[in-house]
Enzyme design. Sequence first.
Site, PDB file in Angstrom:
ATOM      1  N   SER A 250      -2.276   2.599  -6.379  1.00 38.90           N
ATOM      2  CA  SER A 250      -2.487   2.195  -4.828  1.00 38.90           C
ATOM      3  C   SER A 250      -2.450   3.428  -4.005  1.00 38.90           C
ATOM      4  O   SER A 250      -2.849   3.707  -3.016  1.00 38.90           O
ATOM      5  CB  SER A 250      -1.661   1.211  -4.249  1.00 38.90           C
ATOM      6  OG  SER A 250      -0.308   1.885  -4.381  1.00 38.90           O
TER       7      SER A 250
ATOM      8  N   LYS B 267       3.915   4.207   0.254  1.00 36.78           N
ATOM      9  CA  LYS B 267       2.607   4.024   1.107  1.00 36.78           C
ATOM     10  C   LYS B 267       2.729   4.919   2.116  1.00 36.78           C
ATOM     11  O   LYS B 267       3.748   5.439   2.505  1.00 36.78           O
ATOM     12  CB  LYS B 267       2.804   2.478   1.753  1.00 36.78           C
ATOM     13  CG  LYS B 267       2.330   1.455   0.557  1.00 36.78           C
ATOM     14  CD  LYS B 267       0.895   1.507  -0.084  1.00 36.78           C
ATOM     15  CE  LYS B 267       1.077   0.063  -0.892  1.00 36.78           C
ATOM     16  NZ  LYS B 267       1.573   0.410  -2.294  1.00 36.78           N
TER      17      LYS B 267
END
EC number: 3.4.21.88
Length: 203
Positions: free
Chosen positions: A127, A164
């Site tokens: 990701s 993230k």
Amino acid sequence: MIIKENSDKQTQIYNFLIEFTKSKGYPPSVREICQAVSLKSTSTVHGHLKRLEKKGLIYRDPTKPRALEIVELSNEEKELIDIPIVGKVTAGMPILATENIEDMFQMPINYVKHNNDLFILKVTGDSMIEAGILDGDLAIIEQKNVATNGDIVVALIENEATIKRFFKENGFIRLQPENKNYEPIIVEDCSILGKLVGIYRAY
């Protein structure tokens, strides 16, 4: 990269060796040294390097180009620190609780800006690949509970730690992947466990 004219040539050369090697990760060529300290003769530079070697400040392998080792930097690299590798992260438990630590990882101290409250998380998934963070990497995290927009953080979402990019906007928190195939995670609140300060990858 030019050294100021405030010391004798040998000191200038030694300072340039350290500055260049720290910046580039490898030592300069003799011609680069000539240019930095305003010497025209490569033989003069070789003479200074020989004297620095006699003083024990550098080591040279005459059989290899650019094979110059600065003793001071080599000693720094040999100083190792232990950074805990954190496995499962549980809400309500300190990130560095003994139960969370899977192993310890040794790293040269000069690879990190400090060793205060650092821990490592193993990266799982793709990701964050567009930020250069790959599956299997070791993410070096500085323990912090706050973040600013744009920071790459470790956040705790439903008892799962995720890496993230952090954004706080319109009363919500957006945890943005760095992969166009993934959607952002939008939450009202989350626990920030730390901020990314480095990546270690074995080849």
